[in-house]
Scaffold this motif. Structure first.
Motif, PDB file in Angstrom:
ATOM      1  N   SER A   1       0.829  -1.199   0.000  1.00 39.33           N
ATOM      2  CA  SER A   1       0.000   0.000   0.000  1.00 39.33           C
ATOM      3  C   SER A   1       0.866   1.253   0.000  1.00 39.33           C
ATOM      4  O   SER A   1       1.896   1.302   0.669  1.00 39.33           O
ATOM      5  CB  SER A   1      -0.903   0.022   1.239  1.00 39.33           C
ATOM      6  OG  SER A   1      -1.627   1.236   1.302  1.00 39.33           O
ATOM      7  N   ALA A   2       0.404   2.239  -0.735  1.00 37.05           N
ATOM      8  CA  ALA A   2       1.091   3.532  -0.729  1.00 37.05           C
ATOM      9  C   ALA A   2       0.572   4.401   0.410  1.00 37.05           C
ATOM     10  O   ALA A   2       1.021   5.523   0.590  1.00 37.05           O
ATOM     11  CB  ALA A   2       0.877   4.240  -2.064  1.00 37.05           C
ATOM     12  N   ARG A   3      -0.375   3.877   1.185  1.00 36.39           N
ATOM     13  CA  ARG A   3      -1.004   4.656   2.248  1.00 36.39           C
ATOM     14  C   ARG A   3      -0.331   4.458   3.600  1.00 36.39           C
ATOM     15  O   ARG A   3      -0.969   4.459   4.634  1.00 36.39           O
ATOM     16  CB  ARG A   3      -2.478   4.291   2.335  1.00 36.39           C
ATOM     17  CG  ARG A   3      -3.238   4.681   1.075  1.00 36.39           C
ATOM     18  CD  ARG A   3      -4.689   4.463   1.230  1.00 36.39           C
ATOM     19  NE  ARG A   3      -5.123   5.255   2.370  1.00 36.39           N
ATOM     20  CZ  ARG A   3      -6.348   5.256   2.829  1.00 36.39           C
ATOM     21  NH1 ARG A   3      -7.262   4.521   2.264  1.00 36.39           N
ATOM     22  NH2 ARG A   3      -6.680   5.994   3.869  1.00 36.39           N
ATOM     23  N   VAL A   4       0.960   4.287   3.605  1.00 37.01           N
ATOM     24  CA  VAL A   4       1.718   4.204   4.851  1.00 37.01           C
ATOM     25  C   VAL A   4       1.967   5.631   5.298  1.00 37.01           C
ATOM     26  O   VAL A   4       2.540   6.425   4.564  1.00 37.01           O
ATOM     27  CB  VAL A   4       3.060   3.454   4.645  1.00 37.01           C
ATOM     28  CG1 VAL A   4       3.862   3.444   5.922  1.00 37.01           C
ATOM     29  CG2 VAL A   4       2.795   2.044   4.142  1.00 37.01           C
ATOM     30  N   VAL A   5       1.502   5.977   6.493  1.00 36.64           N
ATOM     31  CA  VAL A   5       1.614   7.355   6.967  1.00 36.64           C
ATOM     32  C   VAL A   5       2.305   7.395   8.323  1.00 36.64           C
ATOM     33  O   VAL A   5       2.385   6.394   9.034  1.00 36.64           O
ATOM     34  CB  VAL A   5       0.226   8.030   7.090  1.00 36.64           C
ATOM     35  CG1 VAL A   5      -0.429   8.140   5.734  1.00 36.64           C
ATOM     36  CG2 VAL A   5      -0.665   7.287   8.057  1.00 36.64           C
ATOM     37  N   ARG A   6       2.766   8.564   8.678  1.00 38.38           N
ATOM     38  CA  ARG A   6       3.407   8.787   9.977  1.00 38.38           C
ATOM     39  C   ARG A   6       2.322   9.192  10.983  1.00 38.38           C
ATOM     40  O   ARG A   6       1.536  10.080  10.704  1.00 38.38           O
ATOM     41  CB  ARG A   6       4.438   9.882   9.845  1.00 38.38           C
ATOM     42  CG  ARG A   6       5.003  10.327  11.171  1.00 38.38           C
ATOM     43  CD  ARG A   6       5.997  11.434  10.977  1.00 38.38           C
ATOM     44  NE  ARG A   6       7.285  10.857  11.263  1.00 38.38           N
ATOM     45  CZ  ARG A   6       8.418  11.240  10.746  1.00 38.38           C
ATOM     46  NH1 ARG A   6       8.452  12.212   9.884  1.00 38.38           N
ATOM     47  NH2 ARG A   6       9.539  10.673  11.083  1.00 38.38           N
ATOM     48  N   ALA A   7       2.295   8.539  12.127  1.00 35.29           N
ATOM     49  CA  ALA A   7       1.350   8.865  13.196  1.00 35.29           C
ATOM     50  C   ALA A   7       2.103   9.698  14.230  1.00 35.29           C
ATOM     51  O   ALA A   7       2.832   9.158  15.065  1.00 35.29           O
ATOM     52  CB  ALA A   7       0.777   7.601  13.809  1.00 35.29           C
TER      53      ALA A   7
END
Length: 68
Positions: free
Chosen positions: A22-28
């Motif tokens: 997935s390209a939807r890996v985000v920083r939390a």
């Protein structure tokens, strides 16, 4: 010291595998993670930063750039 795929730190390997799906890996930003300072204490700040720099994420497609 340069390592091939899968030979870096566990965190980078996990992130690379997630990006394969997935390209939807985000920083939390609100997430708190505690880690060991053993490497920093044993090698010092400069050598530790260089160790992590050598294991940074390198996308398979060199035309694609991810900013973290």
């Amino acid at each position: 010291m340069t390592t091939g795929p899968g030979e870096g730190s566990e965190d980078v390997t996990l992130l690379d595998r997630a990006r394969e799906h997935s390209a939807r890996v985000v920083r939390a930003e609100h997430l708190v993670v505690r880690s060991s300072l053993r490497r920093l204490r044993s090698r010092g700040a400069r050598r530790t930063l260089l160790w992590y720099w050598d294991r940074r994420y390198r996308p398979a497609d060199t035309k694609e750039v991810h900013v973290r």
